[in-house]
Design a protein around this motif. Structure first.
Motif, PDB file in Angstrom:
ATOM      1  N   PRO A   1      10.783  49.850  63.024  1.00  0.00           N
ATOM      2  CA  PRO A   1      11.355  49.786  61.947  1.00  0.00           C
ATOM      3  C   PRO A   1      10.765  50.512  60.792  1.00  0.00           C
ATOM      4  O   PRO A   1       9.398  50.512  61.127  1.00  0.00           O
ATOM      5  CB  PRO A   1      11.661  48.218  61.287  1.00  0.00           C
TER       6      PRO A   1
ATOM      7  N   LYS B   1      16.387  50.689  60.701  1.00  0.00           N
ATOM      8  CA  LYS B   1      16.260  49.733  62.013  1.00  0.00           C
ATOM      9  C   LYS B   1      17.217  50.530  62.973  1.00  0.00           C
ATOM     10  O   LYS B   1      18.032  51.368  62.831  1.00  0.00           O
ATOM     11  CB  LYS B   1      16.829  48.575  61.494  1.00  0.00           C
TER      12      LYS B   1
ATOM     13  N   GLU C   1       5.260  49.435  60.584  1.00  0.00           N
ATOM     14  CA  GLU C   1       4.615  48.569  61.598  1.00  0.00           C
ATOM     15  C   GLU C   1       5.548  47.065  60.970  1.00  0.00           C
ATOM     16  O   GLU C   1       5.369  46.562  59.866  1.00  0.00           O
ATOM     17  CB  GLU C   1       3.261  48.069  61.030  1.00  0.00           C
ATOM     18  N   SER C   2       6.045  46.579  61.882  1.00  0.00           N
ATOM     19  CA  SER C   2       6.905  45.573  61.861  1.00  0.00           C
ATOM     20  C   SER C   2       6.527  44.421  61.320  1.00  0.00           C
ATOM     21  O   SER C   2       7.055  43.572  60.283  1.00  0.00           O
ATOM     22  CB  SER C   2       7.849  45.048  63.032  1.00  0.00           C
ATOM     23  N   ARG C   3       5.292  43.798  61.691  1.00  0.00           N
ATOM     24  CA  ARG C   3       4.574  42.552  61.089  1.00  0.00           C
ATOM     25  C   ARG C   3       4.070  42.753  59.671  1.00  0.00           C
ATOM     26  O   ARG C   3       4.474  41.829  58.900  1.00  0.00           O
ATOM     27  CB  ARG C   3       3.406  42.104  62.111  1.00  0.00           C
TER      28      ARG C   3
ATOM     29  N   PRO D   1      11.283  44.829  67.424  1.00  0.00           N
ATOM     30  CA  PRO D   1      10.500  44.908  66.056  1.00  0.00           C
ATOM     31  C   PRO D   1      11.350  45.005  64.904  1.00  0.00           C
ATOM     32  O   PRO D   1      11.093  44.416  63.800  1.00  0.00           O
ATOM     33  CB  PRO D   1       9.474  46.013  66.125  1.00  0.00           C
ATOM     34  N   ALA D   2      12.398  45.946  64.828  1.00  0.00           N
ATOM     35  CA  ALA D   2      13.420  46.232  63.840  1.00  0.00           C
ATOM     36  C   ALA D   2      14.277  44.964  63.681  1.00  0.00           C
ATOM     37  O   ALA D   2      14.526  44.632  62.258  1.00  0.00           O
ATOM     38  CB  ALA D   2      14.276  47.352  64.079  1.00  0.00           C
TER      39      ALA D   2
ATOM     40  N   VAL E   1      12.356  42.526  61.151  1.00  0.00           N
ATOM     41  CA  VAL E   1      12.424  43.070  59.849  1.00  0.00           C
ATOM     42  C   VAL E   1      13.828  42.631  59.356  1.00  0.00           C
ATOM     43  O   VAL E   1      13.816  42.135  58.188  1.00  0.00           O
ATOM     44  CB  VAL E   1      12.023  44.251  59.663  1.00  0.00           C
TER      45      VAL E   1
END
Length: 120
Positions: A78, A30, A89-91, A36-37, A40
């Motif tokens: 991340p 990260k 892909e964060s999600r 986005p990181a 996560v």
């Protein structure tokens, strides 16, 4: 020219990979300034997942290191490594971590287990 390319490729594959990439546990790469990181990271903390965090400083170009290509070919954070599986892909990472590691029902409002509640 092709032989030189083959030698470079063969030499690249023989370079040592950091232990954080080869490990069996959950490793999260990260950067603090990446939203986005942070998603996560917070998901991992909420789920109490046994993770190891590695800071990849994008301002210094650390995502361009040769070994990070194995973690995420797009050189983005991340990214995660778990049991030899590489994920990005964060999600998708947040969903995977929450579904696998979250055992506290009080946290289910963050990501409901019921698909109908997820759509609402």
């Amino acid at each position: 020219a092709a032989a030189a390319g083959y030698i470079l490729w063969k030499g690249w594959k023989s370079l040592a990979v950091p232990a954080c990439v080869e490990g069996e546990g959950l490793t999260v790469f990260k950067w603090f300034f990446s939203p986005p990181a942070r998603l996560v990271h917070v998901t991992t903390l909420l789920s109490k997942a046994p993770a190891t965090f590695h800071e990849i400083d994008l301002s210094l170009g650390q995502q361009l290191q040769w070994w990070f290509l194995r973690v995420n070919p797009a050189h983005q954070v991340p990214a995660c490594v778990e049991g030899g599986q590489f994920m990005a892909e964060s999600r998708d990472l947040a969903r995977h971590i929450f579904e696998k590691y979250n055992k506290d029902p009080a946290n289910h409002h963050w990501y409901p287990r019921d698909p109908a509640r997820r759509r609402a």
